[in-house]
Design a protein around this motif. Sequence first.
Motif, PDB file in Angstrom:
ATOM      1  N   UNK A   1       0.925  -1.216  -0.362  1.00 39.06           N
ATOM      2  CA  UNK A   1       0.106   0.188  -0.543  1.00 39.06           C
ATOM      3  C   UNK A   1       0.973   1.212   0.140  1.00 39.06           C
ATOM      4  N   UNK A   2       1.856   1.414   0.939  1.00 41.27           N
ATOM      5  CA  UNK A   2       3.304   2.826   0.245  1.00 41.27           C
ATOM      6  C   UNK A   2       3.540   2.892  -0.981  1.00 41.27           C
ATOM      7  N   UNK A   3       3.666   2.072  -0.924  1.00 47.79           N
ATOM      8  CA  UNK A   3       5.005   1.573  -2.155  1.00 47.79           C
ATOM      9  C   UNK A   3       3.796   2.724  -3.222  1.00 47.79           C
ATOM     10  N   UNK A   4       2.014   1.368  -3.606  1.00 47.52           N
ATOM     11  CA  UNK A   4       2.028   1.987  -4.191  1.00 47.52           C
ATOM     12  C   UNK A   4       1.187   3.395  -4.225  1.00 47.52           C
ATOM     13  N   UNK A   5       0.616   3.947  -2.710  1.00 44.94           N
ATOM     14  CA  UNK A   5       0.550   5.409  -3.030  1.00 44.94           C
ATOM     15  C   UNK A   5       1.992   6.632  -2.968  1.00 44.94           C
ATOM     16  N   UNK A   6       3.333   5.696  -3.237  1.00 44.11           N
ATOM     17  CA  UNK A   6       4.047   6.879  -3.393  1.00 44.11           C
ATOM     18  C   UNK A   6       4.410   6.819  -5.105  1.00 44.11           C
ATOM     19  N   UNK A   7       3.413   5.231  -5.753  1.00 47.87           N
ATOM     20  CA  UNK A   7       4.329   5.108  -7.095  1.00 47.87           C
ATOM     21  C   UNK A   7       2.955   6.328  -7.295  1.00 47.87           C
ATOM     22  N   UNK A   8       1.748   5.771  -6.852  1.00 52.32           N
ATOM     23  CA  UNK A   8       0.972   6.628  -8.294  1.00 52.32           C
ATOM     24  C   UNK A   8       1.003   8.138  -7.857  1.00 52.32           C
ATOM     25  N   UNK A   9       1.976   8.986  -7.469  1.00 48.97           N
ATOM     26  CA  UNK A   9       2.558  10.405  -8.021  1.00 48.97           C
ATOM     27  C   UNK A   9       3.918  10.495  -7.989  1.00 48.97           C
TER      28      UNK A   9
END
Length: 276
Positions: A77-85
Amino acid sequence: MLCSTCRLRPPVTADGRCLLCAGPAGAAAPMPPAPAFFAPQQYLRSPEGLAKAVVVLLAVVAVADVLAVAAGLNTRRVLAAGLANDFATYDEAAVTFADDLYAAASSLQTLTYLATGVVFVIWFRRVRLNAEVFDPSMQSMRPGWAVGAWFVPIGNLVLPRRIAGGIWTASAQTNTDGSRRTVPATVMNLWWGAWVCSQIISQYTARRYWGAGQPQEILDTTGLLVATDAFDIVAAVLAVLFVRKLTRMQGERAALGVYPLSAPGPTERAHWGRAH
């Protein structure tokens, strides 16, 4: 010369049948000398105490896997949130917590796996030695392989199942009247299939994870880690079913008091009872 019915054991009756195939009527027949490859009679020892310990440890393994799944999902979840922006906003505290949580879950998994593995192998050796008393002709490998087979590279994907099959057959071979019976090996086959798949998937996922360099690769392999941990939970549950089933089968077989080579004396049955 072998039994005219099962072709597995030495004959003990005039019509060429072994003790098990002849039933109670053949129990009184004199036994021929045992072939040289038959192990000497041993004492039965109850595996129930070890089985309970294995079941408890497997439950702890499942709990550790559940925590690892939760930690992996949090990391993803943390990695996905970072990749999103494109990591424009970087929550260092969240990343540090995710790393620490996953490291703690991985350490717990390692400890529980090691402890469970040791106790499981001890239990496996115990039921293998009992199988030597029940019916040594069904054992294709010496008792020491019940421990050594797990440490043979590549061979540990095949040899323990071969040993388990002999134990299973010897532990479920008679009814109360001495006739043969067969217990479906579905639980054993499911357990072994799940264990082998778990080992292969774990090795593949670990290589993918340590070889990942880009954020998207890390995100993808983290998902694989979560799936692997979830599959380990299934393997642990099947292992519990296998241990409980085989232990119960050996208790029932010991209570029958029908053995291929010689009938057990009071000492052997009492020894099993004290081991409870």
